[in-house]
Design a protein around this motif. Structure first.
Motif, PDB file in Angstrom:
ATOM      1  N   ASP A  59       0.838  -1.207   0.000  1.00  0.00           N
ATOM      2  CA  ASP A  59       0.000   0.000   0.000  1.00  0.00           C
ATOM      3  C   ASP A  59       0.871   1.254   0.000  1.00  0.00           C
ATOM      4  O   ASP A  59       0.563   2.246  -0.660  1.00  0.00           O
ATOM      5  CB  ASP A  59      -0.937   0.005   1.216  1.00  0.00           C
ATOM      6  N   LEU A  60       1.973   1.177   0.742  1.00  0.00           N
ATOM      7  CA  LEU A  60       2.856   2.344   0.861  1.00  0.00           C
ATOM      8  C   LEU A  60       3.467   2.726  -0.491  1.00  0.00           C
ATOM      9  O   LEU A  60       3.509   3.908  -0.859  1.00  0.00           O
ATOM     10  CB  LEU A  60       3.966   2.044   1.879  1.00  0.00           C
ATOM     11  N   VAL A  61       3.953   1.724  -1.231  1.00  0.00           N
ATOM     12  CA  VAL A  61       4.622   2.048  -2.498  1.00  0.00           C
ATOM     13  C   VAL A  61       3.635   2.647  -3.495  1.00  0.00           C
ATOM     14  O   VAL A  61       3.966   3.578  -4.238  1.00  0.00           O
ATOM     15  CB  VAL A  61       5.367   0.816  -3.081  1.00  0.00           C
ATOM     16  N   VAL A  62       2.398   2.134  -3.495  1.00  0.00           N
ATOM     17  CA  VAL A  62       1.391   2.673  -4.414  1.00  0.00           C
ATOM     18  C   VAL A  62       0.989   4.084  -3.979  1.00  0.00           C
ATOM     19  O   VAL A  62       0.927   5.019  -4.788  1.00  0.00           O
ATOM     20  CB  VAL A  62       0.151   1.746  -4.465  1.00  0.00           C
ATOM     21  N   ALA A  63       0.757   4.246  -2.690  1.00  0.00           N
ATOM     22  CA  ALA A  63       0.263   5.530  -2.167  1.00  0.00           C
ATOM     23  C   ALA A  63       1.245   6.659  -2.412  1.00  0.00           C
ATOM     24  O   ALA A  63       0.848   7.802  -2.644  1.00  0.00           O
ATOM     25  CB  ALA A  63      -0.004   5.396  -0.674  1.00  0.00           C
ATOM     26  N   THR A  64       2.533   6.362  -2.356  1.00  0.00           N
ATOM     27  CA  THR A  64       3.537   7.416  -2.505  1.00  0.00           C
ATOM     28  C   THR A  64       4.005   7.568  -3.957  1.00  0.00           C
ATOM     29  O   THR A  64       4.778   8.476  -4.244  1.00  0.00           O
ATOM     30  CB  THR A  64       4.772   7.106  -1.631  1.00  0.00           C
ATOM     31  N   GLY A  65       3.579   6.680  -4.823  1.00  0.00           N
ATOM     32  CA  GLY A  65       4.030   6.750  -6.216  1.00  0.00           C
ATOM     33  C   GLY A  65       5.531   6.593  -6.350  1.00  0.00           C
ATOM     34  O   GLY A  65       6.163   7.161  -7.245  1.00  0.00           O
ATOM     35  N   ALA A  66       6.120   5.798  -5.455  1.00  0.00           N
ATOM     36  CA  ALA A  66       7.585   5.662  -5.431  1.00  0.00           C
ATOM     37  C   ALA A  66       8.112   5.002  -6.707  1.00  0.00           C
ATOM     38  O   ALA A  66       9.254   5.223  -7.094  1.00  0.00           O
ATOM     39  CB  ALA A  66       8.022   4.861  -4.209  1.00  0.00           C
ATOM     40  N   GLY A  67       7.300   4.168  -7.340  1.00  0.00           N
ATOM     41  CA  GLY A  67       7.664   3.657  -8.662  1.00  0.00           C
ATOM     42  C   GLY A  67       8.306   2.286  -8.720  1.00  0.00           C
ATOM     43  O   GLY A  67       8.214   1.606  -9.731  1.00  0.00           O
ATOM     44  N   GLN A  68       9.001   1.862  -7.653  1.00  0.00           N
ATOM     45  CA  GLN A  68       9.658   0.551  -7.679  1.00  0.00           C
ATOM     46  C   GLN A  68       9.505  -0.128  -6.318  1.00  0.00           C
ATOM     47  O   GLN A  68       9.523   0.537  -5.282  1.00  0.00           O
ATOM     48  CB  GLN A  68      11.149   0.686  -7.979  1.00  0.00           C
ATOM     49  N   ILE A  69       9.454  -1.471  -6.371  1.00  0.00           N
ATOM     50  CA  ILE A  69       9.377  -2.240  -5.119  1.00  0.00           C
ATOM     51  C   ILE A  69      10.292  -3.457  -5.220  1.00  0.00           C
ATOM     52  O   ILE A  69      10.489  -4.016  -6.307  1.00  0.00           O
ATOM     53  CB  ILE A  69       7.920  -2.679  -4.804  1.00  0.00           C
ATOM     54  N   LYS A  70      10.849  -3.840  -4.065  1.00  0.00           N
ATOM     55  CA  LYS A  70      11.702  -5.041  -3.996  1.00  0.00           C
ATOM     56  C   LYS A  70      11.254  -5.834  -2.769  1.00  0.00           C
ATOM     57  O   LYS A  70      11.432  -5.380  -1.645  1.00  0.00           O
ATOM     58  CB  LYS A  70      13.167  -4.606  -3.855  1.00  0.00           C
ATOM     59  N   VAL A  71      10.637  -6.991  -3.013  1.00  0.00           N
ATOM     60  CA  VAL A  71      10.165  -7.776  -1.860  1.00  0.00           C
ATOM     61  C   VAL A  71      10.605  -9.235  -1.937  1.00  0.00           C
ATOM     62  O   VAL A  71      10.001 -10.102  -1.316  1.00  0.00           O
ATOM     63  CB  VAL A  71       8.629  -7.708  -1.683  1.00  0.00           C
ATOM     64  N   GLY A  72      11.659  -9.524  -2.714  1.00  0.00           N
ATOM     65  CA  GLY A  72      12.122 -10.904  -2.802  1.00  0.00           C
ATOM     66  C   GLY A  72      11.534 -11.604  -4.003  1.00  0.00           C
ATOM     67  O   GLY A  72      11.095 -10.967  -4.966  1.00  0.00           O
ATOM     68  N   SER A  73      11.516 -12.941  -3.963  1.00  0.00           N
ATOM     69  CA  SER A  73      11.102 -13.703  -5.131  1.00  0.00           C
ATOM     70  C   SER A  73       9.613 -14.032  -5.093  1.00  0.00           C
ATOM     71  O   SER A  73       8.892 -13.582  -4.206  1.00  0.00           O
ATOM     72  CB  SER A  73      11.944 -14.970  -5.237  1.00  0.00           C
ATOM     73  N   ILE A  74       9.184 -14.839  -6.093  1.00  0.00           N
ATOM     74  CA  ILE A  74       7.760 -15.148  -6.152  1.00  0.00           C
ATOM     75  C   ILE A  74       7.481 -16.547  -5.584  1.00  0.00           C
ATOM     76  O   ILE A  74       6.504 -17.197  -5.937  1.00  0.00           O
ATOM     77  CB  ILE A  74       7.176 -14.969  -7.582  1.00  0.00           C
ATOM     78  N   ALA A  75       8.364 -16.983  -4.682  1.00  0.00           N
ATOM     79  CA  ALA A  75       8.087 -18.167  -3.871  1.00  0.00           C
ATOM     80  C   ALA A  75       8.106 -17.704  -2.417  1.00  0.00           C
ATOM     81  O   ALA A  75       8.818 -16.749  -2.096  1.00  0.00           O
ATOM     82  CB  ALA A  75       9.162 -19.215  -4.090  1.00  0.00           C
ATOM     83  N   ARG A  76       7.376 -18.356  -1.558  1.00  0.00           N
ATOM     84  CA  ARG A  76       7.246 -18.049  -0.119  1.00  0.00           C
ATOM     85  C   ARG A  76       6.133 -17.022   0.102  1.00  0.00           C
ATOM     86  O   ARG A  76       6.142 -15.940  -0.472  1.00  0.00           O
ATOM     87  CB  ARG A  76       8.544 -17.524   0.496  1.00  0.00           C
TER      88      ARG A  76
END
Ligand code: 2PG
Ligand code: MG
Length: 472
Positions: free
Chosen positions: A413-430
């Motif tokens: 929600d934070l990344v969308v709300a601030t329009g920061a533009g990029q996110i890094k949350v690890g891989s698409i497993a787990r």
């Protein structure tokens, strides 16, 4: 005004089975969601302090019962009756109560849990979704900053950051494919080999491409006898390879095997996390056989920068995080001079989401991007302030999870709300990773036209892509 009526906390476990703090707040007679605090492994020495009990008989010393009781006793009494909507005053109160520069008295883990949970309470008080409430807070933060600095409330560097930070944006995901360093038993020196689906037209298309590449990579690694099924802390593959560069080659091959074009459709990123192999002024690489010209395995900062430059020449790399160590400001200067016009240079351990450290970087022309991790600084409002400084200075923000995570998806929600533009949350497993990716899918659907998607255009605006050479 919606007053905080009750604050509760408990000890729960994160994705590595390590204790962490969970907080619940009661407002207007009801609970309003819950916040759970993340935790890093490759933590920077300048981060806010995570309070652990140190009792060897309880979770090997990693318990957080003291932090929990700091929430339920001292913090709860201090914040009862405060307005949940006024995050700025609320977070100031938390910082004053702690009274130390790095939140070491009450613990950044105690303070952050309460701060984040208060945002849920604020959203519920106003009767709007969290993302909308965070967007309101973000606009307020930027207005406050503009009033204080006399700066116009908008990006000062037209072109480079056009569009970032202005409206709500679905982010370009930067996704871990191969894990190394402290996240995978030091199988490689480099901590993360990541992909950025810069050619995708939407967040959901980006996610589909990522899954496709990830699956092909697993198959390629397995076929090559490299354990393409063992995964690291963040869900990336954790193969035992002989060389850091071999990991880059595997990922390029996986992109091709997925029917996508390396560079144009899917580019590469690294989190070198070099602080963790920097000792006595040298970068001690153990998996560097393919680049003997770079000077063997103990490299000076200049040789380390040369090595990274060679990788940029050979692979479609557009983003490098912590290419040199967190206190090697001269190394950072060199790195920025050599590669700053060509790739995104992210300061993670270097800036630790701290406004003063980022300001030093801006003033000395070091890096061009900053990783944003809420628990490095310890309150939501301070996180917003660092983001606002980054955007105004023309530094690209990348909102990031930690290697120790939970089902808490607030940063989506934070990344969308601030329009920061990029996110890094690890891989698409787990699932602790997917909690964030899935929340972004929900937000994409729910916000529809109200949220834009710049995706890889962030890089095109800076004319970086044209300089990326094709992999061999
Ligand atoms: C990083 C993070 C996330 P950690 O270095 O960027 O990948 O790792 O949470 O262990 O600091
Ligand atoms: Mg990092």
């Amino acid at each position: 005004m919606t007053r905080i009526e009750h604050v509760h906390a408990r000890q729960v476990l994160d994705s590595r089975g390590k204790p962490t703090v969970e907080v619940e707040v009661t407002c207007a007679g009801r609970h309003v969601g819950r916040a759970i605090v993340p935790s890093g492994a490759s933590t920077g020495q300048f981060e806010a302090c995570e309070l652990r009990d140190g009792d060897a008989n309880h979770y090997d010393g990693a318990g957080v019962l003291r932090a929990v009781s700091n929430v339920t006793d001292e913090i709860a009494s201090a914040v009862l009756g405060l307005d949940a909507v006024d995050q700025k005053t609320f977070d100031r109160r938390l910082c004053e109560l702690d009274g130390t520069p790095n939140k070491s008295r009450l613990g950044a883990n105690a303070i952050l849990g309460v701060s984040l949970e208060t945002a849920y309470a604020g959203a519920s008080a106003v009767g709007i979704p969290l993302v909308e409430h965070l967007h309101t807070l973000w606009r307020r933060c930027r207005r406050t900053r503009a009033a204080a600095t006399g700066a116009k409330s908008g990006p000062v560097t037209i072109g480079r950051t056009a569009g970032l930070g202005r409206d709500m944006l679905l982010p370009l995901p930067m996704v871990n494919m191969i894990s190394g360093g402290l996240h995978a038993g030091r199988n490689l020196d480099v901590q993360d080999i990541l992909i950025l689906p810069v050619g995708a037209e939407s967040y959901s298309q980006a996610l589909e491409w990522i899954v496709r590449v990830y699956r092909r990579l697993g198959r390629l690694l397995t076929d090559a006898g490299c354990e393409g099924y063992l995964i690291g802390d963040e869900g990336g593959f954790g193969p035992k390879l002989t060389d850091n560069e071999q990991a880059l080659q595997f990922v390029v091959r996986a992109i091709e095997a997925a029917g996508l074009r390396p560079g144009d459709d899917v580019a590469l990123g690294l989190d070198v996390a070099s602080t963790h192999f920097f000792r006595d002024g040298k970068y001690h690489l153990t998996r560097n056989s393919l680049s003997p010209s770079a000077g063997g395995s103990s490299l000076s900062a200049a040789e380390m920068v040369d090595l990274l430059e060679q990788w940029c020449d050979r692979y479609p790399l557009i983003s490098i995080e912590d290419g040199v160590a967190d206190d090697d400001w001269n190394g950072w200067k060199l790195l920025t001079e050599k590669l700053g016009r060509r790739v995104q240079l992210i300061g993670d351990d270097l800036f630790v989401t701290n406004r003063e450290r980022l300001q030093r970087g801006v003033d000395t022309g070091v890096a061009n991007s900053v990783l944003i991790k809420v628990n490095q600084i310890g309150t939501l409002w301070e996180t917003l302030e660092t983001l606002a400084l980054a955007i105004d200075a023309g530094y690209w923000p990348v909102v990031s999870a930690r290697s120790g995570e939970t089902e808490d998806a607030t940063i989506a929600d934070l990344v969308v709300a601030t329009g920061a533009g990029q996110i890094k949350v690890g891989s698409i497993a787990r699932s602790e990773r997917l909690a964030k990716y899935n929340q972004l899918l929900r937000l994409e659907e729910q916000l529809a036209d109200r949220a834009g998607y710049l995706g890889g255009r962030i890089f095109r605006q800076a004319n970086l892509k044209s300089q990326i050479s094709n992999p061999q």
